[in-house]
Design an enzyme around this catalytic site. Structure first.
Site, PDB file in Angstrom:
ATOM      1  N   ASP A  17       0.816  -0.887   0.228  1.00 21.43           N
ATOM      2  CA  ASP A  17      -0.252  -0.519  -0.111  1.00 21.43           C
ATOM      3  C   ASP A  17       0.449   0.646  -0.033  1.00 21.43           C
ATOM      4  OD1 ASP A  17      -1.980  -1.639   0.494  1.00 21.43           O
ATOM      5  OD2 ASP A  17      -1.658  -1.651   2.864  1.00 21.43           O
ATOM      6  N   GLU A 183     -11.727  -0.056  -3.726  1.00 17.95           N
ATOM      7  CA  GLU A 183     -10.439  -0.203  -2.370  1.00 17.95           C
ATOM      8  C   GLU A 183      -9.130   1.269  -3.042  1.00 17.95           C
ATOM      9  OE1 GLU A 183      -9.584  -3.175  -0.303  1.00 17.95           O
ATOM     10  OE2 GLU A 183      -7.955  -4.079  -2.163  1.00 17.95           O
TER      11      GLU A 183
END
Length: 514
Positions: A17, A183
């Protein structure tokens, strides 16, 4: 020297991420850390390929309470942004299910960031929050469920930055392209549009990067005609898989870059599995047209800069070095991490040695055992420690361990017996199977512990000048596929139980040359 190519990942081991912000000529990157402490990995670079690890951001419970974090919980996706000479990170602590912002300022020497000990909480129900600033206003995009049927959507709120008060929203701005688990949102204002970068397909083999745009920040957003923008979901032969959760940024020459996560699964027979976890990748971007084109459209391990000569000007020569720690400094190297909380008085540094006292907690417990670890960064890699004669065993044991979660871990442990020799134990936990068996005895104190990682096995070994005992276990047991979760990767480190005291004089992690 002009860089002609480089190798992904640029941050190796469990660094998922990624989010990057540039301040002048320095880039700052944050990554998720889940149940590991300290939380929110932070790195900096001046050439995008070589990253210096800075102390992680979450150092105090007031910033995030990880004490009860289950495996694969804790600090989820993080976004970093910079405005008005202030850094802001926004993230979710899944253990509390709280979204929050932490602010920081560059230290006077410009070498580090001083982060506030208090956080600003946001009353939003979701994960993967993004920060977007415009005209003195602050907006947060995030992903979350919008009904009881499991429907996920990218939502948006306007907030008051200093208090976290929600001024508008939440409002749905995108359902994605129809892939599961939309997301990882990020908003950019370019070419007269608001561009929404997202990830879809779940963080496994279906992962992909998608993009949308709108004339209004609040939508409606139209899908890019080439979606998915970047993925290897239909390219099983590529070395990098699970491509997703991206961030776009510009270098000092206004060239566009994309950073994202991906994995390097090992192939054993006809099976692929992932021990290293999700890592940080980097690709040049051509955004001369309406929609960005990422590299050549294929997420490759070796990135050629033949068509990106302007991008190449900001890069340095890539170095991939061994990790060696002789404990020469007063502060612990930022590579080291623990589980959930600091080790406190159990850990001490002095005179080129690290002392770690044992604990009653084990790797199976939702607690903070005396386990000081670093990430596994390569399929073929050795982690080893050298321990001093001053180490003591008493009613405890010393060893090295690896883990991917609290139900999948293994160690080699040494205890002193009544005869004054040293019994060696194989300790393996795989779901409800627990093995704790004596596999040998050393007549003299151990001096070295090691863990050799290969694509299909983990070999644990303890030795002194005259003797050695070892065992191996299949690496698949400590893979993302084995635990059906893709958040974390393998950690390897010093492990001390009971009343034992390990005095470590050197620790090293190095790649096995083929």
């Amino acid at each position: 020297m002009t860089v002609t190519h480089y190798t992904n990942p640029i941050l190796r081991g469990m660094y998922p991420d990624p989010s990057i912000v540039r301040v002048d000529n320095t880039y700052y990157m944050v990554n998720s850390t889940f149940e590991y402490f300290p939380g929110i990995a932070l790195s900096k670079s001046t050439d995008l390929l070589n990253w210096t690890k800075l102390p992680s951001i979450i150092q105090e419970k007031s910033q995030a309470d990880l004490e009860k974090a289950q495996s694969n919980e804790g600090i989820f996706a993080v976004c970093i942004r910079y405005i008005n000479e202030t850094f802001y990170v926004i993230t979710t602590n899944f253990a509390e299910f709280k979204n929050f912002i932490i602010a920081g300022k560059l230290a006077t020497d410009g070498q580090s960031i001083i982060w506030e000990s208090k956080r600003t909480e946001l009353n939003i129900m979701g994960i993967d929050p993004d920060l977007y600033f415009e005209d003195g206003r602050t907006y947060v995009q995030f992903t979350g469920y919008i009904d009881d049927k499991g429907t996920k959507a990218i939502q948006q709120v306007e907030i008051e930055l200093t208090t976290g008060e929600i001024l508008r929203g939440p409002e749905v701005i995108s359902f994605g392209t129809g892939g599961r688990d939309v997301e990882g949102p990020h908003i950019l204002n370019q070419k007269g549009y608001y561009y929404l970068l997202a990830a879809e397909g779940g963080t496994g083999i279906g992962h992909m990067i998608t993009m949308f745009r709108s004339k209004s920040l609040w939508g409606p957003y139209e899908s890019a005609p080439t979606n998915p923008l970047f993925t290897n979901r239909d390219r099983a032969n590529q070395a990098l898989q699970n491509i997703g959760h991206a961030d776009l940024f510009q270098d000092q020459h206004q060239n566009w870059w994309l950073t994202c996560l991906g994995t390097r699964p090992a192939t054993v027979g006809f099976v692929n599995y992932t021990n290293i976890g999700r890592e940080t990748l980097l690709y040049p971007v051509d955004w001369s047209d309406e929609w960005p084109v990422i590299y050549n459209g294929v997420p490759e391990e070796t990135v050629s800069l033949k068509d990106f000569s302007e991008h190449a000007k900001v890069l340095g020569e890539q170095q991939i070095n061994a990790f060696i720690d002789n404990f020469e400094h007063e502060q612990l190297n930022p590579e080291w991490i623990t589980l959930r909380q600091p080790l406190g008085e159990r850990l001490a540094l002095s005179k080129n040695q690290l002392t770690l006292l044992g604990s009653p907690f084990t790797l199976s417990d939702i607690a903070t055992p005396s386990f000081l670890s670093v990430r596994q960064t390569e399929h073929q890699e050795v982690f080893h420690i050298e321990i001093s004669e001053n180490s003591t065993y008493q009613n405890g044991s010393i060893g090295v361990a690896c883990m991917i979660n609290n139900t999948h871990h293994a160690a080699i442990l040494v205890s002193e017996n009544e005869m004054g020799s040293y019994d060696v134990y194989k300790a393996v936990t795989i779901l409800d199977l627990e093995i704790n068996e004596k596999i040998g005895t050393l007549m003299q104190k151990p001096t070295t512990f090691s863990l050799t990682n290969t694509v299909d096995a983990k070999v644990f070994k303890v030795s002194n000048q005259n003797e050695a005992v070892e065992y191996s276990v299949h690496a698949m047991h400590f893979s993302n596929e084995a635990i059906a979760a893709l958040n974390t990767g393998d950690m390897q480190g010093i492990y001390v139980l009971g009343d034992a005291k390990a005095v470590v004089t050197k620790a090293m992690r190095e790649t096995i040359k083929e």
